[in-house]
Design a protein around this motif. Structure first.
Motif: not given
Length: 242
Positions: A190-200, A202-203, A206-209
Motif C-alpha cells: 500500500f505504501q509503495k502504491k500510495l507514493m506512486e499515486e502521489i507522484r503521478e 503531483r505531475q 503541475q501540468r494543469e497549473e
C-alpha cells in the motif's frame, strides 16, 4: 501550522513535557516527536506521539485534554480539575528525577551517552505509565471504554493495516501468524502504491497549473523543449514482478 495540530501539540506538551518553548523541538510527520533539550536533557530521546488528521494524538493521556474528546467522554469539571492537578504533580516529579539523573551522570553523560540515554528512556516510560494510570483512575468505566475506542480509531487511521499487527489489535482480534504476515505485506504494498499515486498526481496537477497560464502554442513549444519523458527507473520489486 494547522490549528487542530497546534491544539494536539499543546495537549501533548501539557501531559508529557516540563520544559520551556526553547527547550523543545518539534518534528512533524507521521508522528509528532518532542525532543526535550536545554535543562531537561540536552538532546535526549524524543517523546513520540502518533498523530492522525486532523492532528489528534493517539495516547489516552494526551487525548483527554482535547476539547472534542472531552465533550465526547462527557468529562465533568471535577474530573478535568483532578486530571490537571495530578498530571502537574507527575510532571514536577519527573523533572526532579531528571535533574537527579543529570547530577548522577554529570560529565559522564558525554562519555557514556548510550547509558545515559537508557536511563532517560526509563524515566520517559515511567512518566508515560504514570500518566496513563492517572487517566485510568479518574475516568468512569464507560469513559475508559470510550477513550480506548477513540485511541484505537486514531491508531488505525495513522497506521492503516500495519497498525493491526500491534499487540493491542492482534490480541483483541486473535490474529494468526499468517494474518499478521499478510497484513505486513499489505501495508508495504500500500505504501509503495500510495507514493506512486502521489507522484503521478503531483505531475498531473503541475501540468494543469502550467496549462492555465501558457497559450496552446507555448504548451507545444514546452513539449518540444522537454522532448520524450525519461523512463522512470523501476525498483527491484517491480522488476522481479515482470
Amino acid at each position: 501550522m494547522h490549528r487542530s495540530l497546534c491544539v494536539a501539540i499543546s495537549a501533548i506538551l501539557s501531559f508529557a513535557s516540563v520544559g520551556t518553548a526553547q527547550d523543545i523541538s518539534i518534528d512533524l510527520g507521521p508522528t509528532i516527536q518532542l525532543s526535550l533539550g536545554g535543562d531537561l536533557g540536552g538532546g535526549g530521546q524524543p517523546l513520540t506521539f502518533m498523530q492522525v488528521a486532523p492532528g489528534l494524538p493517539t495516547e489516552p493521556q494526551a487525548l483527554v485534554s482535547i476539547q472534542q474528546v472531552i465533550d465526547d467522554l462527557q468529562l465533568v469539571e471535577s474530573q478535568r480539575g483532578e486530571l490537571q492537578a495530578r498530571t502537574q504533580q507527575a510532571r514536577e516529579k519527573f523533572q526532579h528525577r531528571h535533574e537527579e539523573l543529570k547530577k548522577k551522570f554529570g560529565k559522564k553523560a558525554e562519555k557514556s551517552p548510550e547509558e545515559f540515554q537508557q536511563e532517560e528512556n526509563k524515566l520517559n516510560e515511567a512518566l508515560k505509565k504514570e500518566l496513563e494510570e492517572i487517566v485510568d483512575s479518574v475516568l468512569l468505566p464507560f469513559q475508559r471504554s470510550r477513550l480506548q475506542q477513540i485511541s484505537a480509531q486514531a491508531k488505525l487511521k495513522a497506521g492503516g493495516s500495519d497498525a493491526l499487527n500491534s499487540d493491542e489489535f492482534a490480541n483483541a482480534l486473535k490474529l494468526t501468524d499468517e494474518q499478521k504476515k499478510k497484513l505486513a505485506e499489505s501495508a508495504g504494498e500500500f505504501q509503495k502504491k500510495l507514493m506512486e499515486e502521489i507522484r503521478e498526481l503531483r505531475q498531473q496537477r503541475q501540468r494543469e497549473e502550467i496549462e492555465k497560464v501558457l497559450t496552446r502554442e507555448q504548451q507545444q513549444k514546452l513539449d518540444e523543449f522537454l522532448g520524450v519523458e525519461l523512463a522512470r527507473e523501476k525498483s527491484k520489486d517491480e522488476q522481479d514482478n515482470r
